[in-house]
Design a protein around this motif. Structure first.
Motif, PDB file in Angstrom:
ATOM      1  N   ARG A   1       3.357   9.602 -11.117  1.00  0.00           N
ATOM      2  CA  ARG A   1       1.964   9.305 -11.442  1.00  0.00           C
ATOM      3  C   ARG A   1       1.812   8.896 -12.909  1.00  0.00           C
ATOM      4  O   ARG A   1       2.298   9.560 -13.826  1.00  0.00           O
ATOM      5  N   GLY A   2       1.145   7.758 -13.116  1.00  0.00           N
ATOM      6  CA  GLY A   2       0.906   7.264 -14.461  1.00  0.00           C
ATOM      7  C   GLY A   2       2.038   6.470 -15.074  1.00  0.00           C
ATOM      8  O   GLY A   2       1.921   5.993 -16.209  1.00  0.00           O
TER       9      GLY A   2
ATOM     10  N   SER B   1       3.144   0.463 -12.854  1.00  0.00           N
ATOM     11  CA  SER B   1       2.097  -0.557 -12.877  1.00  0.00           C
ATOM     12  C   SER B   1       2.451  -1.664 -11.890  1.00  0.00           C
ATOM     13  O   SER B   1       3.607  -2.105 -11.831  1.00  0.00           O
TER      14      SER B   1
ATOM     15  N   ASP C   1       0.833  -1.207   0.000  1.00  0.00           N
ATOM     16  CA  ASP C   1       0.000   0.000   0.000  1.00  0.00           C
ATOM     17  C   ASP C   1       0.866   1.255   0.000  1.00  0.00           C
ATOM     18  O   ASP C   1       0.554   2.242  -0.684  1.00  0.00           O
TER      19      ASP C   1
ATOM     20  N   ARG D   1       2.161   1.822  -3.485  1.00  0.00           N
ATOM     21  CA  ARG D   1       1.110   2.356  -4.361  1.00  0.00           C
ATOM     22  C   ARG D   1       0.918   3.859  -4.127  1.00  0.00           C
ATOM     23  O   ARG D   1       0.722   4.632  -5.080  1.00  0.00           O
ATOM     24  N   ARG D   2       0.964   4.270  -2.858  1.00  0.00           N
ATOM     25  CA  ARG D   2       0.829   5.707  -2.559  1.00  0.00           C
ATOM     26  C   ARG D   2       2.002   6.485  -3.138  1.00  0.00           C
ATOM     27  O   ARG D   2       1.830   7.587  -3.686  1.00  0.00           O
ATOM     28  N   ARG D   3       3.199   5.913  -3.025  1.00  0.00           N
ATOM     29  CA  ARG D   3       4.373   6.599  -3.592  1.00  0.00           C
ATOM     30  C   ARG D   3       4.231   6.740  -5.103  1.00  0.00           C
ATOM     31  O   ARG D   3       4.598   7.770  -5.693  1.00  0.00           O
ATOM     32  N   ALA D   4       3.692   5.717  -5.750  1.00  0.00           N
ATOM     33  CA  ALA D   4       3.543   5.749  -7.206  1.00  0.00           C
ATOM     34  C   ALA D   4       2.530   6.777  -7.673  1.00  0.00           C
ATOM     35  O   ALA D   4       2.526   7.159  -8.853  1.00  0.00           O
ATOM     36  N   GLU D   5       1.684   7.253  -6.776  1.00  0.00           N
ATOM     37  CA  GLU D   5       0.691   8.268  -7.128  1.00  0.00           C
ATOM     38  C   GLU D   5       1.205   9.687  -6.942  1.00  0.00           C
ATOM     39  O   GLU D   5       0.487  10.649  -7.265  1.00  0.00           O
ATOM     40  N   GLN D   6       2.439   9.826  -6.455  1.00  0.00           N
ATOM     41  CA  GLN D   6       3.007  11.170  -6.326  1.00  0.00           C
ATOM     42  C   GLN D   6       3.275  11.761  -7.716  1.00  0.00           C
ATOM     43  O   GLN D   6       3.443  11.030  -8.697  1.00  0.00           O
TER      44      GLN D   6
END
Length: 370
Positions: free
Chosen positions: A248-249, A252, A236, A239-244
């Motif tokens: 972002r985008g 996967s 989790d 996943r939060r880090r990947a949304e920074q």
């Protein structure tokens, strides 16, 4: 071929060490041996082939990253080791098997199980860890009385085990080698795909890799693999880090994958472990498939990628890892050199058609013909 074999594992999960054990189980069954696998329930037990007897053990290692889960896991270890020992002792009494201990944290249960018996003389520890912590060394020293010797999968993993008082031989990992390479350098107009294929747990270096990819624009990252029980909060966090905004985008999360399928589309594979690995299979698999590898400069990873078979970076160094990724995706000539050298390394030293019989011979003294 007569005689039974008992394989002992500390976890019910199925990562690199357990995949090696499953291969050895297949060999033993093909030899006509009776095979017993003692391990916790889970994906490993579900993957056992027909004809193999499963003895369920409690979890013999730790789980969880922090907090209450970690405390509970630690507090319960002595009881779980003793419970495991009682179950193993029953198997030893009935089967009189040769024993292969497949993991460090199964050694305490095995020691308690063989106390006062003659089974120690037939037991071998297949070393999948590079002992890098005081805790690991303490467990290894205490478990020494359980086994006659150790078989290490790399020179790096053999050294600390030998220092703990074990006689050690080295039997390297091997992987199947595809008949030809089909990879080519990424096109100039395409986004390079970088991948990590590893259990999603803290020491595998995912945080460092995400921070590195954030520094390399126009690169996508595939995170393949699933968390160990207790590591779900870490996934989790990733996943939060990947949304920074800086990622972002571009990231996967693939979950469980077929390695051959991801190697067919990845331009670079990363082994980012912050603690030394004995000999990561994923690095060898990528090398065999023609995917250049960036790995951390310690343990068996350093052996696999030495002398131009890959790029080595300091553990935990996101800047150095970013520079290596940038170099590989922008320099096709370097990439091709690494692919050729890596493929040759695997063909000469890690062909499973050669390494598997050697490992079998080291573990239970019977060569096999493949």
């Amino acid at each position: 071929m007569s005689g039974s074999l008992l394989f002992v594992g500390h976890t019910g999960e199925c990562s690199g060490a357990e995949k090696v054990m499953l291969t050895l189980v297949d060999v033993a069954l093909a030899q006509g041996r009776r095979v017993v696998v003692a391990c916790p329930g889970g994906p490993l037990a579900e993957a056992l082939p027909a004809g193999c007897v499963h003895v369920r053990l409690p979890r013999l290692g730790m789980w969880g990253q922090t907090g209450l889960g970690r405390i509970v896991g630690l507090a319960g270890l002595p009881v779980r080791w003793l419970t495991g020992a009682l179950r193993l002792r029953r198997v030893l009494a009935v089967e009189r098997p040769r024993v292969v201990c497949n993991s460090l944290f199964a050694l305490p249960s095995l020691r308690l199980a063989v106390a006062g018996t003659s089974h120690r003389t037939h037991a071998r520890w297949l070393v999948h860890d590079t002992l890098s912590s005081r805790k690991q060394r303490l467990v290894a020293r205490w478990g020494r009385a359980a086994v006659a010797g150790a078989v290490a999968v790399s020179r790096a993993s053999a050294i600390p085990v030998r220092e703990c008082g074990y006689p050690v031989v080295v039997a390297p990992h091997g992987v199947p080698i595809p008949p030809s390479l089909s990879r080519s350098a990424p096109r100039a107009d395409s986004t390079a795909r970088v991948g990590i294929l590893a259990s999603v747990t803290e020491w595998k270096g995912h945080r460092v890799l995400l921070d590195a990819v954030a520094q390399v624009p126009d690169v996508r990252l595939d995170v393949a693999g699933t968390p160990f029980p207790g590591d779900e909060p870490f996934l989790d966090e990733l996943r939060r880090r990947a949304e920074q905004p800086d990622l972002r985008g571009r990231v996967s999360f693939l979950g469980r994958v077929d390695p051959a399928e991801v190697f067919a589309v990845w331009d670079v594979t990363v082994s980012a472990s912050t603690s030394p690995e004995a000999g990561p299979l994923v690095a060898l698999e990528a090398m065999a498939h023609g995917v250049p590898v960036v790995g951390t400069d310690h343990g068996g990873t350093a052996e696999h990628l030495a002398d131009g078979a890959g790029i080595l970076v300091p553990p935990g160094d996101a800047k150095a890892l970013a520079e290596a990724l940038r170099l590989l995706v922008t320099e096709p000539g370097l990439r091709n050199e690494l692919v050729i050298t890596a493929r040759r390394r695997v063909e000469e030293h890690h062909d499973i058609e050669v390494t598997l019989p050697a490992m079998v011979d080291a573990l239970w003294g019977t060569s096999v013909t493949l």
